[in-house]
Design a protein around this motif. Structure first.
Motif, PDB file in Angstrom:
ATOM      1  N   VAL A   1       0.837  -1.208   0.000  1.00 19.74           N
ATOM      2  CA  VAL A   1       0.000   0.000   0.000  1.00 19.74           C
ATOM      3  C   VAL A   1       0.873   1.261   0.000  1.00 19.74           C
ATOM      4  O   VAL A   1       0.522   2.280  -0.592  1.00 19.74           O
ATOM      5  CB  VAL A   1      -0.961  -0.017   1.216  1.00 19.74           C
ATOM      6  N   MET A   2       2.046   1.173   0.637  1.00 20.77           N
ATOM      7  CA  MET A   2       2.927   2.348   0.745  1.00 20.77           C
ATOM      8  C   MET A   2       3.705   2.632  -0.534  1.00 20.77           C
ATOM      9  O   MET A   2       4.178   3.757  -0.739  1.00 20.77           O
ATOM     10  CB  MET A   2       3.968   2.104   1.857  1.00 20.77           C
ATOM     11  N   GLU A   3       3.898   1.593  -1.346  1.00 21.41           N
ATOM     12  CA  GLU A   3       4.866   1.660  -2.448  1.00 21.41           C
ATOM     13  C   GLU A   3       4.668   2.860  -3.394  1.00 21.41           C
ATOM     14  O   GLU A   3       5.597   3.646  -3.610  1.00 21.41           O
ATOM     15  CB  GLU A   3       4.825   0.340  -3.235  1.00 21.41           C
ATOM     16  N   ALA A   4       3.460   3.008  -3.929  1.00 19.44           N
ATOM     17  CA  ALA A   4       3.270   4.086  -4.917  1.00 19.44           C
ATOM     18  C   ALA A   4       3.370   5.478  -4.285  1.00 19.44           C
ATOM     19  O   ALA A   4       4.051   6.352  -4.834  1.00 19.44           O
ATOM     20  CB  ALA A   4       1.943   3.906  -5.652  1.00 19.44           C
TER      21      ALA A   4
ATOM     22  N   GLY B   1       6.664  10.659  -3.516  1.00 22.06           N
ATOM     23  CA  GLY B   1       7.684  11.119  -2.594  1.00 22.06           C
ATOM     24  C   GLY B   1       7.192  11.331  -1.165  1.00 22.06           C
ATOM     25  O   GLY B   1       7.779  12.110  -0.400  1.00 22.06           O
ATOM     26  N   VAL B   2       6.135  10.627  -0.795  1.00 22.99           N
ATOM     27  CA  VAL B   2       5.635  10.709   0.578  1.00 22.99           C
ATOM     28  C   VAL B   2       6.646  10.037   1.511  1.00 22.99           C
ATOM     29  O   VAL B   2       7.246   9.025   1.157  1.00 22.99           O
ATOM     30  CB  VAL B   2       4.253  10.003   0.685  1.00 22.99           C
ATOM     31  N   ARG B   3       6.848  10.620   2.690  1.00 19.96           N
ATOM     32  CA  ARG B   3       7.791  10.027   3.639  1.00 19.96           C
ATOM     33  C   ARG B   3       7.251   8.692   4.147  1.00 19.96           C
ATOM     34  O   ARG B   3       6.045   8.521   4.318  1.00 19.96           O
ATOM     35  CB  ARG B   3       8.050  10.986   4.806  1.00 19.96           C
ATOM     36  N   ARG B   4       8.169   7.755   4.404  1.00 18.25           N
ATOM     37  CA  ARG B   4       7.753   6.387   4.754  1.00 18.25           C
ATOM     38  C   ARG B   4       6.848   6.350   5.989  1.00 18.25           C
ATOM     39  O   ARG B   4       5.878   5.614   6.024  1.00 18.25           O
ATOM     40  CB  ARG B   4       8.981   5.495   4.972  1.00 18.25           C
TER      41      ARG B   4
ATOM     42  N   ALA C   1      -5.319  -4.960  -2.526  1.00 16.65           N
ATOM     43  CA  ALA C   1      -5.187  -4.297  -3.830  1.00 16.65           C
ATOM     44  C   ALA C   1      -6.071  -3.047  -3.893  1.00 16.65           C
ATOM     45  O   ALA C   1      -5.678  -2.026  -4.470  1.00 16.65           O
ATOM     46  CB  ALA C   1      -5.546  -5.267  -4.953  1.00 16.65           C
ATOM     47  N   ILE C   2      -7.233  -3.115  -3.290  1.00 16.65           N
ATOM     48  CA  ILE C   2      -8.121  -1.935  -3.261  1.00 16.65           C
ATOM     49  C   ILE C   2      -7.489  -0.839  -2.394  1.00 16.65           C
ATOM     50  O   ILE C   2      -7.442   0.329  -2.784  1.00 16.65           O
ATOM     51  CB  ILE C   2      -9.528  -2.322  -2.752  1.00 16.65           C
ATOM     52  N   ALA C   3      -6.966  -1.231  -1.231  1.00 16.04           N
ATOM     53  CA  ALA C   3      -6.298  -0.250  -0.360  1.00 16.04           C
ATOM     54  C   ALA C   3      -5.118   0.386  -1.076  1.00 16.04           C
ATOM     55  O   ALA C   3      -4.885   1.600  -0.976  1.00 16.04           O
ATOM     56  CB  ALA C   3      -5.835  -0.930   0.935  1.00 16.04           C
ATOM     57  N   ARG C   4      -4.387  -0.427  -1.835  1.00 17.99           N
ATOM     58  CA  ARG C   4      -3.234   0.085  -2.571  1.00 17.99           C
ATOM     59  C   ARG C   4      -3.665   1.127  -3.605  1.00 17.99           C
ATOM     60  O   ARG C   4      -3.021   2.164  -3.767  1.00 17.99           O
ATOM     61  CB  ARG C   4      -2.504  -1.076  -3.253  1.00 17.99           C
ATOM     62  N   ALA C   5      -4.765   0.847  -4.285  1.00 21.02           N
ATOM     63  CA  ALA C   5      -5.258   1.819  -5.273  1.00 21.02           C
ATOM     64  C   ALA C   5      -5.704   3.106  -4.581  1.00 21.02           C
ATOM     65  O   ALA C   5      -5.456   4.214  -5.062  1.00 21.02           O
ATOM     66  CB  ALA C   5      -6.404   1.211  -6.080  1.00 21.02           C
ATOM     67  N   LEU C   6      -6.340   2.969  -3.422  1.00 21.50           N
ATOM     68  CA  LEU C   6      -6.853   4.145  -2.704  1.00 21.50           C
ATOM     69  C   LEU C   6      -5.723   5.022  -2.163  1.00 21.50           C
ATOM     70  O   LEU C   6      -5.914   6.221  -1.940  1.00 21.50           O
ATOM     71  CB  LEU C   6      -7.756   3.708  -1.543  1.00 21.50           C
ATOM     72  N   ALA C   7      -4.566   4.421  -1.963  1.00 21.14           N
ATOM     73  CA  ALA C   7      -3.441   5.156  -1.374  1.00 21.14           C
ATOM     74  C   ALA C   7      -2.997   6.327  -2.240  1.00 21.14           C
ATOM     75  O   ALA C   7      -2.346   7.252  -1.761  1.00 21.14           O
ATOM     76  CB  ALA C   7      -2.262   4.207  -1.126  1.00 21.14           C
ATOM     77  N   MET C   8      -3.335   6.295  -3.516  1.00 17.71           N
ATOM     78  CA  MET C   8      -2.959   7.399  -4.410  1.00 17.71           C
ATOM     79  C   MET C   8      -4.065   8.459  -4.490  1.00 17.71           C
ATOM     80  O   MET C   8      -4.002   9.354  -5.336  1.00 17.71           O
ATOM     81  CB  MET C   8      -2.635   6.853  -5.801  1.00 17.71           C
TER      82      MET C   8
END
Ligand code: ADP
Ligand code: MG
Length: 255
Positions: A113-116, A122-125, A161-168
């Motif tokens: 989820v953090m990757e993109a 450039g979001v801080r970890r 996968a849904i959470a990962r998409a929402l992260a952007m």
């Protein structure tokens, strides 16, 4: 609902060589609506979604997302093709969830989820991790932060996968048969997450064979066949009282 539609397609055509896959798609997806797409395999549903986020380039017609032409800039009466960087920026605002979850296998749920956000924005970890925690909680996986995909069920992987998409922070979410690869008992948990997103006002285009979901959650529904929209309307109306023989024939097989 805002002034312009979130997606507008005007006579969208797409061919692969001599194969005409999309043959004049006209439709409008309003901001905040759940727009369902149904139709037989090979009718062009996935291709159309891929055109919306510019994974495929349309052959003819016009396609707008949030009032902007996909892949082109207009100056006066002239269209200029965007550079890859501009295309990527446009694509960033659109989340996509596939039938196969496509998680990074060597990363935990939180890292997926953090990757993109980290790599692309450039979001801080630390910040990205906090956000991942919130998003995983939202899809019911707060306790799976540090779990690898191989240790998750298909339904859990799809929720990551849904959470990962929402992260952007997408303004539009595209779902391409998100439950088709799941065991039947895992379908409901994914549809519940999607229902929650709809209630929160997310604009969603959902290609699905889940007619119950389309009927209950969908605001609009189109039936596609052979690269055209055969009919469209309120899901309940199209599903219970289709006007076209092709729609009727399709529904009699899936309902
Ligand atoms: N990259 C490609 N090259 C050639 N043909 C393609 C390509 N992608 C899709 N097609 C063809 O386009 C048609 C529609 O495919 P698709 O959009 O995947 O349909 P659906 O999602 O409705 O099942 C199919 O006949 C498929 O073989
Ligand atoms: Mg498909």
């Amino acid at each position: 609902m805002s002034g312009h539609p979130m997606v507008r397609a005007e006579q969208v055509h797409k061919s692969f060589g001599a194969v005409r896959v999309l043959r004049g798609i006209d439709l409008e997806v309003r901001t905040g609506e759940v727009f369902c797409v149904v139709g037989p395999s090979g009718s062009g549903k996935s291709t159309f979604l891929r055109c919306i986020n510019h994974l495929e380039k349309i052959s003819a017609g016009r396609l707008w997302v949030d009032g902007h032409l996909v892949g082109y800039r207009q100056r006066g009466n002239k269209l200029y093709e965007m550079r890859e960087r501009e295309v990527a920026a446009q694509r960033r605002d659109i989340g996509m969830v596939f039938q196969r979850f496509n998680l990074f296998p060597h990363m935990t749920a939180a890292e997926n989820v953090m990757e993109a956000p980290v790599q692309v924005k450039g979001v801080r970890r630390a910040e990205a991790r906090e956000r991942a925690e919130q998003l995983l909680a939202r899809v019911g996986l707060a306790d799976r932060m540090n779990t690898y995909p191989s240790q998750l069920s298909g339904g859990q992987q799809q929720r990551v996968a849904i959470a990962r998409a929402l992260a952007m922070d997408p303004k539009l979410m595209l779902f391409d048969e998100p439950t088709s690869a799941l065991d039947p008992e895992l379908v409901g948990e994914v549809l519940d997450v999607m229902r929650g997103l709809a209630e929160d006002g997310m604009t969603m285009i959902v290609v699905t064979h889940e007619m119950g979901f389309a009927r209950e959650v969908g605001d609009s529904l189109v039936f596609m066949d052979e690269g055209v929209v055969v009919e469209s309307g309120r899901p309940r109306e199209v599903l219970t009282d289709p006007r076209h023989e092709r729609t009727r024939a399709f529904l009699s097989k899936v309902l």
